[in-house]
Write a protein that holds these residues in place. Structure first.
Motif, PDB file in Angstrom:
ATOM      1  N   GLY A  11     104.888  76.211  93.830  1.00  0.00           N
ATOM      2  CA  GLY A  11     104.148  76.987  92.847  1.00  0.00           C
ATOM      3  C   GLY A  11     102.888  77.648  93.340  1.00  0.00           C
ATOM      4  O   GLY A  11     102.115  78.190  92.539  1.00  0.00           O
ATOM      5  N   LYS A  12     102.639  77.653  94.666  1.00  0.00           N
ATOM      6  CA  LYS A  12     101.416  78.266  95.181  1.00  0.00           C
ATOM      7  C   LYS A  12     101.665  78.832  96.570  1.00  0.00           C
ATOM      8  O   LYS A  12     102.460  78.299  97.344  1.00  0.00           O
ATOM      9  N   GLU A  13     100.960  79.916  96.897  1.00  0.00           N
ATOM     10  CA  GLU A  13     101.044  80.506  98.226  1.00  0.00           C
ATOM     11  C   GLU A  13     100.266  79.627  99.200  1.00  0.00           C
ATOM     12  O   GLU A  13      99.070  79.384  99.033  1.00  0.00           O
ATOM     13  N   VAL A  14     100.958  79.149 100.245  1.00  0.00           N
ATOM     14  CA  VAL A  14     100.350  78.240 101.222  1.00  0.00           C
ATOM     15  C   VAL A  14     100.790  78.623 102.624  1.00  0.00           C
ATOM     16  O   VAL A  14     101.767  79.365 102.812  1.00  0.00           O
ATOM     17  N   LEU A  15     100.086  78.113 103.623  1.00  0.00           N
ATOM     18  CA  LEU A  15     100.578  78.226 104.987  1.00  0.00           C
ATOM     19  C   LEU A  15     101.899  77.464 105.082  1.00  0.00           C
ATOM     20  O   LEU A  15     102.033  76.372 104.502  1.00  0.00           O
ATOM     21  N   PRO A  16     102.881  78.000 105.809  1.00  0.00           N
ATOM     22  CA  PRO A  16     104.178  77.310 105.900  1.00  0.00           C
ATOM     23  C   PRO A  16     104.142  76.142 106.885  1.00  0.00           C
ATOM     24  O   PRO A  16     105.011  75.992 107.738  1.00  0.00           O
ATOM     25  N   LEU A  17     103.113  75.312 106.758  1.00  0.00           N
ATOM     26  CA  LEU A  17     102.907  74.157 107.627  1.00  0.00           C
ATOM     27  C   LEU A  17     102.801  72.912 106.758  1.00  0.00           C
ATOM     28  O   LEU A  17     101.954  72.841 105.866  1.00  0.00           O
ATOM     29  N   VAL A  18     103.652  71.944 107.033  1.00  0.00           N
ATOM     30  CA  VAL A  18     103.778  70.759 106.192  1.00  0.00           C
ATOM     31  C   VAL A  18     103.479  69.522 107.026  1.00  0.00           C
ATOM     32  O   VAL A  18     103.989  69.378 108.146  1.00  0.00           O
ATOM     33  N   GLU A  19     102.653  68.632 106.479  1.00  0.00           N
ATOM     34  CA  GLU A  19     102.463  67.335 107.114  1.00  0.00           C
ATOM     35  C   GLU A  19     103.629  66.436 106.720  1.00  0.00           C
ATOM     36  O   GLU A  19     103.917  66.261 105.539  1.00  0.00           O
ATOM     37  N   GLY A  20     104.309  65.875 107.691  1.00  0.00           N
ATOM     38  CA  GLY A  20     105.413  64.975 107.394  1.00  0.00           C
ATOM     39  C   GLY A  20     104.912  63.640 106.908  1.00  0.00           C
ATOM     40  O   GLY A  20     103.916  63.099 107.411  1.00  0.00           O
ATOM     41  N   GLY A  21     105.592  63.069 105.916  1.00  0.00           N
ATOM     42  CA  GLY A  21     105.198  61.775 105.374  1.00  0.00           C
ATOM     43  C   GLY A  21     105.605  60.641 106.282  1.00  0.00           C
ATOM     44  O   GLY A  21     106.754  60.584 106.742  1.00  0.00           O
ATOM     45  N   LYS A  22     104.684  59.723 106.555  1.00  0.00           N
ATOM     46  CA  LYS A  22     104.947  58.571 107.417  1.00  0.00           C
ATOM     47  C   LYS A  22     104.577  57.317 106.643  1.00  0.00           C
ATOM     48  O   LYS A  22     103.448  57.159 106.181  1.00  0.00           O
ATOM     49  N   GLY A  23     105.506  56.410 106.527  1.00  0.00           N
ATOM     50  CA  GLY A  23     105.401  55.320 105.570  1.00  0.00           C
ATOM     51  C   GLY A  23     104.419  54.225 105.915  1.00  0.00           C
ATOM     52  O   GLY A  23     103.915  54.110 107.027  1.00  0.00           O
ATOM     53  N   ILE A  24     104.156  53.393 104.927  1.00  0.00           N
ATOM     54  CA  ILE A  24     103.328  52.194 105.011  1.00  0.00           C
ATOM     55  C   ILE A  24     101.960  52.485 105.616  1.00  0.00           C
ATOM     56  O   ILE A  24     101.678  52.168 106.764  1.00  0.00           O
ATOM     57  N   SER A  25     101.126  53.141 104.836  1.00  0.00           N
ATOM     58  CA  SER A  25      99.699  53.274 105.132  1.00  0.00           C
ATOM     59  C   SER A  25      99.387  54.134 106.344  1.00  0.00           C
ATOM     60  O   SER A  25      98.313  53.994 106.942  1.00  0.00           O
ATOM     61  N   VAL A  26     100.282  55.043 106.729  1.00  0.00           N
ATOM     62  CA  VAL A  26     100.027  55.929 107.864  1.00  0.00           C
ATOM     63  C   VAL A  26      99.743  57.348 107.398  1.00  0.00           C
ATOM     64  O   VAL A  26      98.836  58.007 107.907  1.00  0.00           O
ATOM     65  N   SER A  27     100.504  57.859 106.428  1.00  0.00           N
ATOM     66  CA  SER A  27     100.164  59.134 105.785  1.00  0.00           C
ATOM     67  C   SER A  27      99.435  58.795 104.486  1.00  0.00           C
ATOM     68  O   SER A  27     100.064  58.415 103.501  1.00  0.00           O
ATOM     69  N   THR A  28      98.125  58.927 104.506  1.00  0.00           N
ATOM     70  CA  THR A  28      97.303  58.485 103.382  1.00  0.00           C
ATOM     71  C   THR A  28      96.760  59.665 102.588  1.00  0.00           C
ATOM     72  O   THR A  28      96.938  60.826 102.962  1.00  0.00           O
ATOM     73  N   GLY A  29      96.069  59.350 101.522  1.00  0.00           N
ATOM     74  CA  GLY A  29      95.438  60.396 100.734  1.00  0.00           C
ATOM     75  C   GLY A  29      94.394  61.156 101.526  1.00  0.00           C
ATOM     76  O   GLY A  29      94.221  62.368 101.343  1.00  0.00           O
ATOM     77  N   GLN A  30      93.707  60.464 102.422  1.00  0.00           N
ATOM     78  CA  GLN A  30      92.679  61.111 103.230  1.00  0.00           C
ATOM     79  C   GLN A  30      93.294  62.140 104.177  1.00  0.00           C
ATOM     80  O   GLN A  30      92.835  63.275 104.273  1.00  0.00           O
ATOM     81  N   SER A  31      94.366  61.752 104.886  1.00  0.00           N
ATOM     82  CA  SER A  31      94.970  62.677 105.856  1.00  0.00           C
ATOM     83  C   SER A  31      95.722  63.805 105.156  1.00  0.00           C
ATOM     84  O   SER A  31      95.626  64.971 105.556  1.00  0.00           O
ATOM     85  N   SER A  32      96.452  63.480 104.093  1.00  0.00           N
ATOM     86  CA  SER A  32      97.224  64.523 103.406  1.00  0.00           C
ATOM     87  C   SER A  32      96.310  65.468 102.634  1.00  0.00           C
ATOM     88  O   SER A  32      96.553  66.687 102.566  1.00  0.00           O
ATOM     89  N   GLY A  33      95.246  64.935 102.049  1.00  0.00           N
ATOM     90  CA  GLY A  33      94.299  65.790 101.355  1.00  0.00           C
ATOM     91  C   GLY A  33      93.624  66.762 102.302  1.00  0.00           C
ATOM     92  O   GLY A  33      93.398  67.936 101.963  1.00  0.00           O
ATOM     93  N   ALA A  34      93.312  66.286 103.517  1.00  0.00           N
ATOM     94  CA  ALA A  34      92.695  67.165 104.510  1.00  0.00           C
ATOM     95  C   ALA A  34      93.660  68.263 104.949  1.00  0.00           C
ATOM     96  O   ALA A  34      93.260  69.411 105.173  1.00  0.00           O
ATOM     97  N   TRP A  35      94.945  67.936 105.076  1.00  0.00           N
ATOM     98  CA  TRP A  35      95.944  68.938 105.454  1.00  0.00           C
ATOM     99  C   TRP A  35      96.059  70.003 104.366  1.00  0.00           C
ATOM    100  O   TRP A  35      96.103  71.207 104.659  1.00  0.00           O
ATOM    101  N   ALA A  36      96.099  69.595 103.115  1.00  0.00           N
ATOM    102  CA  ALA A  36      96.148  70.555 102.017  1.00  0.00           C
ATOM    103  C   ALA A  36      94.878  71.403 101.983  1.00  0.00           C
ATOM    104  O   ALA A  36      94.922  72.619 101.750  1.00  0.00           O
ATOM    105  N   ALA A  37      93.724  70.774 102.230  1.00  0.00           N
ATOM    106  CA  ALA A  37      92.456  71.513 102.237  1.00  0.00           C
ATOM    107  C   ALA A  37      92.445  72.593 103.306  1.00  0.00           C
ATOM    108  O   ALA A  37      91.749  73.607 103.168  1.00  0.00           O
ATOM    109  N   ALA A  38      93.236  72.396 104.371  1.00  0.00           N
ATOM    110  CA  ALA A  38      93.333  73.389 105.448  1.00  0.00           C
ATOM    111  C   ALA A  38      94.307  74.507 105.104  1.00  0.00           C
ATOM    112  O   ALA A  38      94.509  75.420 105.910  1.00  0.00           O
TER     113      ALA A  38
END
Length: 464
Positions: A11-38
């Motif tokens: 639903g939004k225009e974004v860079l076509p770059l996606v952070e892959g999800g990595k389980g059990i406390s490795v892909s966190t809100g801090q890292s994913s939020g920073a990727w979205a902020a970029a």
């Protein structure tokens, strides 16, 4: 390389770059939020994610249930709390930029309950759900019911075709994209089929082209394919970006975001990534899920290899080809093995591997007494983190698979929790993609440089 053009995703225009999800406390809100902020799409993991107390400290997960079923219900509750906590952090961190996705594994224990619980508790915060590790038929209807886009992870056009015909064609408007994850090059669990040779990687382009051909045939011409697994330098994919055979296309990065300042993994883990060489990541089939998976070849993985190497066919009674008796244990009750295997077994016993543990395949592996105790304890402590587990013989709805628990595998929940929370990396399962050795070769990481997520996204977008 041409400048990246944005795509409309979730639903939004974004860079076509996606952070892959990595389980059990490795892909966190801090890292994913920073990727979205970029400006891209950040993905936090809702697979047994951490949650926090009022002071912001991680709440240690402890199970009080006396049975596997009781502990499984606790695990689902913990998972929902953790997913909500990470979504809230990611939402605050992204500052209104990019898009935020959550990642779940369809074969994790309580997947549907956790997915629904997190989406219910994060309305308006999460824009998409990525889901793989199995055939996630129902993810489409669950995501759509919350007004959230869904992104299945597949490794072939055939897999997506099955998902589309059975379920996704009923809610096509919420299909945000299809993640093609290279089953030979991606980190973590991989979707190799029985007809594919794990030792012979295939070129991803023809496989992605076949996926696009099917998608176009059912009217999904504008739905992006997200190339995942083995992507390092975007310049290597410059001829994909506007190629009508595969476009529109975006690119997912799972391994490279491990080495950022916002990444929560330990300093030891980050330093280890910087020293990897080509071939240090191994594709193996020890996972209790039954899937192939890719991880760094370390002491943990080497122990599993050696454990399986100390394995023979056996019988409790003498048979035609299993007729050489070897006494085991305190009572000296014999097992019977092939004559060709007898000397090997005697050698293992003399070397201290005195505990024979039966497998579901009428074989026996030999381990030390300490290892046998640890294996048995881990099996007893099972909390049902998978829909079904070869290691502990747990099955979500029935309680048991009906098969013997397999000592050649391991408790994946235990080791992933350990490494995510600071345990020595050589003694735990360390997932990584097969291109992780490029950390040591890429001049971007010279002299141990660790970028911020923003610096990494800018570097990737430049082609490097």
């Amino acid at each position: 390389m041409k400048a990246l053009k944005p795509l409309v995703m979730s639903g939004k225009e974004v860079l076509p770059l996606v952070e892959g999800g990595k389980g059990i406390s490795v892909s966190t809100g801090q890292s994913s939020g920073a990727w979205a902020a970029a400006g891209g799409i950040g993905t936090f993991s809702a697979v047994n994610a951490d949650y926090y107390d009022a002071a912001g400290n991680v709440v240690p997960v402890t199970y009080e249930g006396k049975t596997r079923g009781e502990r499984h219900h606790e695990l689902v509750s913990f998972g929902i709390q953790g997913g909500i906590a990470q979504a809230q952090i990611a939402h605050e961190t992204r500052n209104g930029e990019g898009r935020l996705h959550m990642n779940v594994l369809w074969e994790m224990g309580g997947a549907e309950a956790i997915l629904e619980g997190v989406l219910e508790g994060t309305k308006g915060l999460v824009h998409g759900v990525t889901c793989g590790a199995g055939m996630p038929y129902r993810v489409s209807t669950i995501a759509a019911s919350y007004g959230v886009y869904y992104y299945p992870i597949v490794s072939s056009a055939r897999a997506f075709r099955a998902l589309w015909l059975r379920a996704y064609k009923k809610v096509p408007e919420w299909l945000g994209g299809v993640v093609y994850e290279d089953p030979w090059r991606a980190g973590g669990h991989n979707g190799l089929s029985n007809s594919e040779d794990p030792l012979v990687p295939e070129d991803p382009f023809p496989r992605v082209r076949a996926l696009r051909e099917f998608m176009n045939s059912v009217g999904l011409n504008d739905v992006p394919i997200i190339m995942a697994g083995g992507v390092w330098y975007l310049r290597d994919y410059a001829d994909w970006i506007e190629n009508p055979e595969v476009a529109p296309v975006a690119f997912q990065y799972g391994t490279r975001p491990l080495l950022t300042q916002e990444s929560p993994i330990s300093d030891e883990w980050k330093k280890r990534l910087l020293t990897l060489q080509n071939g240090d990541v191994s594709l193996h089939k020890f996972s209790p899920t039954g899937f192939y998976s890719s991880a760094v070849r370390n002491d943990f993985l080497e122990d599993l290899h050696q454990r399986s190497d100390r394995q023979v066919r056996y019988s409790r009674t003498a048979e035609a080809d299993l007729h050489v008796g070897i006494p085991l244990g305190r009572r000296g009750r014999p097992i019977y093995v092939r004559e060709d295997d007898a000397d090997k077994v005697r050698g293992w016993l003399e070397a201290g591997y005195t505990e024979g543990m039966p497998t579901p395949d009428d074989t026996m592996v030999f381990v030390t007494p300490d290892s046998a105790l640890e294996i048995k304890k881990d099996q007893i402590d099972c909390m049902g983190c998978l829909s079904q587990c070869q290691f502990s013989n747990w099955q979500q709805h029935e309680g048991t698979t009906g098969k013997r628990a397999d000592p050649r595998s391991f408790c994946i929940q235990k080791t992933l929790q350990n490494i995510a929370h600071g345990a020595p990396v050589d003694h735990e399962l360390m997932f990584a993609g097969h291109n992780a050795y490029k950390f040591a070769e890429d001049p971007f990481y010279a002299n141990g440089f660790i970028p911020t997520v923003k610096q990494l996204v800018e570097r990737i977008a430049s082609g490097d």
